[in-house]
Design an enzyme around this catalytic site. Structure first.
Site, mmCIF file in Angstrom:
data_model
loop_
_atom_site.group_PDB
_atom_site.id
_atom_site.type_symbol
_atom_site.label_atom_id
_atom_site.label_comp_id
_atom_site.label_asym_id
_atom_site.label_seq_id
_atom_site.Cartn_x
_atom_site.Cartn_y
_atom_site.Cartn_z
ATOM 1 N N LYS A 98 82.944 7.284 99.741
ATOM 2 C CA LYS A 98 81.546 7.699 99.710
ATOM 3 C C LYS A 98 81.519 9.048 100.427
ATOM 4 O O LYS A 98 81.189 9.140 101.613
ATOM 5 C CB LYS A 98 80.685 6.637 100.413
ATOM 6 C CG LYS A 98 79.221 6.715 100.064
ATOM 7 C CD LYS A 98 78.492 5.475 100.565
ATOM 8 C CE LYS A 98 76.997 5.677 100.564
ATOM 9 N NZ LYS A 98 76.403 5.895 99.231
HETATM 10 N N1 PPE Z 1 76.934 3.638 93.567
HETATM 11 C C1 PPE Z 1 76.666 4.845 94.146
HETATM 12 C C2 PPE Z 1 77.118 6.082 93.466
HETATM 13 C C3 PPE Z 1 75.973 4.882 95.355
HETATM 14 O O1 PPE Z 1 75.718 6.052 95.917
HETATM 15 C C4 PPE Z 1 75.535 3.687 95.956
HETATM 16 C C5 PPE Z 1 74.760 3.708 97.239
HETATM 17 C C6 PPE Z 1 75.846 2.460 95.326
HETATM 18 C C7 PPE Z 1 76.559 2.484 94.142
HETATM 19 C C8 PPE Z 1 75.471 1.137 95.934
HETATM 20 O O2 PPE Z 1 76.234 0.870 97.084
HETATM 21 P P1 PPE Z 1 75.661 -0.022 98.295
HETATM 22 O O3 PPE Z 1 74.604 0.780 98.960
HETATM 23 O O4 PPE Z 1 76.831 -0.250 99.170
HETATM 24 O O5 PPE Z 1 75.129 -1.268 97.707
HETATM 25 N N2 PPE Z 1 73.893 4.825 97.397
HETATM 26 C C9 PPE Z 1 73.392 5.162 98.705
HETATM 27 C C10 PPE Z 1 72.803 6.558 98.753
HETATM 28 C C11 PPE Z 1 71.523 6.767 98.059
HETATM 29 C C12 PPE Z 1 70.960 8.158 98.312
HETATM 30 O O6 PPE Z 1 70.104 8.594 97.532
HETATM 31 O O7 PPE Z 1 71.319 8.811 99.297
HETATM 32 C C13 PPE Z 1 72.442 4.100 99.242
HETATM 33 O O8 PPE Z 1 71.923 3.292 98.483
HETATM 34 O O9 PPE Z 1 72.253 4.077 100.450
#
Ligand code: PPE
Length: 307
Positions: free
Chosen positions: A159
């Site tokens: 990330k």
């Molecule tokens: N895919 C991506 C590309 C992604 O960024 C997130 C989280 C997820 C899947 C889901 O992961 P999780 O949060 O562990 O369930 N995206 C983060 C950032 C959003 C933003 O706009 O900044 C979040 O949800 O915190």
């Protein structure tokens, strides 16, 4: 979405006033996207504010840093403690939490050796990511013309801040086109994830979601949704999906820390199922929120009370 300011931000080991949490304009990460981060939520529970799956988020932060050879100058327990301290210091009942590990000020150029690794954690109240009404009505999404970062260019398992430039292209295209969110395909045409969410479909009572090898982030909400679904007796299959699988699905939903569980009602102007939040989505969503707000004993181990 405007950031709602609170009192303090944790920066390199101490709490500083919100307005003083600044970096130099020649910070490495600002130029090259050399940072890794997390998005975490804390919910209001009967035991007070509790951070949802804090250990798993901090673990993922270290795993992201490992990919980029970033040596975080703190132990995971210290960042867990700092996160709780921050939520408490800001007197937040519920909030979004953003830990960031980044290459700071010291040297310019692509070899980051010698550039300090800095850490900050911020928290502020953040409502429903795709809008409060989306949690019930669902969102309209569009397949992006931008492909998800390839495993061999910017590994989606990290990330990393820089790779979100890819998500930004997709998000802008979707919103400018009148949609709520984008879905991104990998180089083989398989669905990876949304710009900031994982995706699930429900077909004939079974749940399907893309495998990590197709280029999605290993979402912690994805894992929570899979666990809840299996606990409720549903079969959950990690399998490559193409866009027509979504067109033909009975239900679809996004998962993410920010997005929580948000129903998807349309993809590429094709109605999904009945074009509204489906019954299984609703059931999983309700259980998810009940778990996050401490109403379910079964999932209490996901909560990290700050007090
Ligand atoms: N895919 C991506 C590309 C992604 O960024 C997130 C989280 C997820 C899947 C889901 O992961 P999780 O949060 O562990 O369930 N995206 C983060 C950032 C959003 C933003 O706009 O900044 C979040 O949800 O915190």
């Amino acid at each position: 979405m405007p950031i709602q300011e609170v009192a303090k931000i944790w920066m390199d080991g101490s709490l500083v006033d919100w307005k003083d949490a600044k970096v130099h304009v020649l910070s490495h990460a600002l130029h090259y996207g050399s940072g890794v981060f997390e998005g975490i939520r804390a919910y209001d529970t009967p035991q007070g504010p509790s951070v949802f799956r804090l250990d798993d988020h901090i673990k993922r932060l270290y795993r992201s840093a490992h990919i980029y050879h970033m040596d975080i100058p703190y132990q995971p327990e210290e960042l867990i403690g700092a996160t709780k301290e921050l939520v408490k210091a800001n007197d937040l009942a519920h909030c979004y939490i953003r830990p960031l590990v980044y290459l700071g000020y010291g040297e310019m150029g692509l070899n980051p050796a010698g550039v300090p690794v800095q850490v900050s954690i911020a928290a502020w109240p953040w409502g429903a990511y795709l809008g409060e009404e989306a949690l019930e009505a669902g969102v309209r999404i569009k397949t992006s013309s931008w492909k998800r970062n390839d495993q061999n260019s910017l590994p989606p398992a990290a990330k990393a801040t820089g790779q979100y430039i890819n998500s930004i292209l997709a998000k802008m295209e979707a919103v400018n086109g009148g949609y709520d969110e984008a879905i991104m395909l990998n180089q083989h045409g398989h669905i990876a994830d949304g710009s900031g969410e994982n995706i699930f479909i429900v077909t004939d009572g079974k749940l399907y979601t893309p495998p990590l090898s197709d280029g999605c982030l290993g979402g912690i909400t994805r894992d929570s949704a899979m666990t809840i679904a299996r606990d409720q007796g549903f079969e959950v299959i990690e399998q490559s999906l193409v866009r027509t699988d979504v067109y033909h699905a009975d239900e679809a939903f996004f998962t993410g820390t920010a997005a929580e569980i948000t129903p998807v009602r349309e993809l590429d102007d094709r109605t999904i199922g009945e074009g509204k939040r489906g019954p299984i989505t609703k059931q999983l969503q309700e259980t998810f929120f009940a778990a996050a707000t401490g109403e379910l004993e079964q999932y209490r181990h996901w909560l990290y009370p700050v007090n």
